[in-house]
Design an enzyme around this catalytic site. Structure first.
Site, mmCIF file in Angstrom:
data_model
loop_
_atom_site.group_PDB
_atom_site.id
_atom_site.type_symbol
_atom_site.label_atom_id
_atom_site.label_comp_id
_atom_site.label_asym_id
_atom_site.label_seq_id
_atom_site.Cartn_x
_atom_site.Cartn_y
_atom_site.Cartn_z
ATOM 1 N NE ARG A 26 11.944 -24.086 -19.901
ATOM 2 C CZ ARG A 26 11.360 -24.694 -20.901
ATOM 3 N NH1 ARG A 26 11.982 -25.639 -21.551
ATOM 4 N NH2 ARG A 26 10.141 -24.362 -21.290
ATOM 5 C CG ASP A 55 5.234 -22.674 -14.331
ATOM 6 O OD1 ASP A 55 4.096 -22.929 -14.829
ATOM 7 O OD2 ASP A 55 6.149 -22.136 -14.980
ATOM 8 C CG ASP A 78 4.491 9.153 -4.263
ATOM 9 O OD1 ASP A 78 4.432 10.359 -4.045
ATOM 10 O OD2 ASP A 78 3.687 8.345 -3.766
ATOM 11 C CG ASN A 137 8.726 12.822 8.648
ATOM 12 O OD1 ASN A 137 8.335 11.772 8.138
ATOM 13 N ND2 ASN A 137 9.984 13.033 8.990
HETATM 14 C C1 GLA Z 1 1.675 9.661 -0.603
HETATM 15 C C2 GLA Z 1 1.951 8.196 -0.855
HETATM 16 C C3 GLA Z 1 1.218 7.725 -2.089
HETATM 17 C C4 GLA Z 1 -0.265 8.125 -2.040
HETATM 18 C C5 GLA Z 1 -0.408 9.576 -1.669
HETATM 19 C C6 GLA Z 1 -1.838 9.981 -1.451
HETATM 20 O O1 GLA Z 1 2.231 10.434 -1.609
HETATM 21 O O2 GLA Z 1 3.347 7.973 -1.007
HETATM 22 O O3 GLA Z 1 1.380 6.338 -2.239
HETATM 23 O O4 GLA Z 1 -0.940 7.308 -1.138
HETATM 24 O O5 GLA Z 1 0.292 9.876 -0.501
HETATM 25 O O6 GLA Z 1 -2.567 9.938 -2.618
#
Ligand code: GLA
Length: 409
Positions: A43, A52, A141, A184
């Site tokens: 580029r 930037d 997660d 849930n």
């Molecule tokens: C769920 C959420 C995570 C975290 C946990 C609590 O699993 O998806 O991001 O906040 O609860 O530690």
């Protein structure tokens, strides 16, 4: 508007001397033909230098000159890199052990950065994606799912996302036990209420310390802006926030905003009608839990003779804080934790969001079999529904590898 995704283009290699030559070098090196080729253009920036990263627009174009890469997917973990320029030496590593030495940058590091970047990016995309369901998740997660490696837990730090190995002590097993209560997260507001309580605590703490509270979203931002320790944050919480629940009126008064502003600018959709928030307890849990995480890592690194005992103690404190300060336990989880401690766990706590779901317990390996037998008897045996789930609900586990794609060999 975003540009198009990189396209693919069928080519006749005989008409592409550079690709043909590359194919020959590849076969000579690896003994098999590449499955595809990648082109990345050079580029030139026409105008706009060093602005930037300050957030300003620049005006470059891609050029006709390019770099070509020949690729063959393999059915194992090994990335093998070779360069047609013999100045750059061959390199190979496991995808599960990407080490990028910043003090000695070498050509192959750019490929490793790409691999690492994709892993982190995917984790962040998945974290953002989950929020479309309505929960304001934090990314734990998704991050561990992509960044996990066999044999080690990870300290996951955010903004920017980073993962550091935490080697768990030998001599203890981690046992997961399902309370068989389901909560849930997306269908109820429990989770988001906690996220909002932390957000409101952030705003009130920031305001009291003269910070730009409108921009602050996370409790960690307050600590970072004040440049103080977690222990000092706990003192500040005691000074600034009261243990009685805050009404929306009080919060609006503290921040100098209307109820409408509070709802439209701060609260999530499913917390619009919540009328009281506990800020003191939630902030206290967060800062003390953050300190426990660092202490846990430290003990794992230093591995003193009583490591298992010390780690168990931290897990127990974490559980008590979740139950008392964060109020995210439930009677079944409380019962299960009690049972696990009674039958030999050195530490036991609810894991994940809470209000149901699982416990995780640390159990000395020599007690594992009797532990599993006794917990089964005490929590699962006399309940038909729980017993039906028991095979998948009570088990010892080890740190496993992260998400991957299987291809048919
Ligand atoms: C769920 C959420 C995570 C975290 C946990 C609590 O699993 O998806 O991001 O906040 O609860 O530690």
């Amino acid at each position: 508007m975003a540009g198009d995704a990189p396209s693919s283009l069928p080519v006749q290699l005989v008409e592409q001397p550079r690709l043909l030559k590359l194919k020959e070098s590849f076969i000579a090196k690896f003994g098999s033909a590449p499955k595809f080729y990648v082109r990345a253009p050079g580029r030139v920036n026409l105008i706009g230098e060093h602005i930037d990263y300050c957030g300003y627009a620049v005006l470059p174009m891609a050029i006709e000159q390019d770099i070509l890469i020949a690729v063959e997917p393999v059915n194992n973990d090994v990335v093998q890199l070779a360069n047609t320029n013999s100045l750059y030496l061959d390199f190979s590593t496991s995808v599960n052990d990407i080490q990028i030495n910043k003090t000695k940058p070498q050509w192959h590091n750019y490929f490793l950065c790409g691999l690492k970047g994709i892993q982190v990016e995917l984790a962040e995309i998945c974290t953002k994606s989950e929020r479309y369901i309505g929960t304001e998740g934090g990314g734990m997660d998704q991050s561990i799912s992509f960044l996990a490696e066999e044999g080690t837990a990870k300290l996951i730090e955010f903004s920017p996302l980073r993962a550091t190995d935490v080697r768990l002590p030998s001599g203890a097993a981690f046992v997961i036990a399902n309370s068989c209560v389901e909560m849930n997260k997306a269908a109820t507001s429990h989770y988001n209420i906690r996220v909002m309580e932390c957000r409101l605590a952030t705003k009130l703490l920031s305001k009291s310390k003269g910070l730009d509270w409108k921009k602050m979203l996370r409790l960690q931002d307050v600590q970072a802006k004040l440049g103080v320790s977690l222990e000092e944050m706990l003192t500040i919480v005691e000074e600034v926030l009261h243990p009685e629940p805050y009404s929306t009126e009080e919060i609006c008064k503290c921040l100098g905003i209307s109820l409408e502003d509070l709802r439209s600018q701060i609260l999530s959709q499913n917390t619009q009608d919540v009328s009281t928030f506990k800020l003191h307890q939630r902030a206290k849990h967060v800062y003390s839990e953050a300190a426990r995480v660092l202490e846990f890592k430290k003990i794992c690194n230093e591995a003193p003779a009583n490591a298992i005992q010390l780690l168990g103690e931290l897990m127990n404190q974490s559980y008590i804080s979740c139950r008392e300060m964060y109020e995210c336990s439930c009677p079944e989880l409380d019962r299960l934790v009690d049972i696990c401690l009674q039958f030999g766990a050195v530490g036991s706590r609810l894991t994940g969001a809470g209000w149901g779901g699982c416990t995780v317990s640390m159990v000395p390996t020599d007690k594992l079999n009797t532990f599993l037998k006794n917990v089964k008897k005490a929590y699962y045996q006399n309940d038909v529904q729980r017993l039906a789930l028991e095979n998948n609900s009570l088990f010892a586990t080890k740190p496993g590898r992260g998400a991957l794609v299987f291809v048919e060999a």
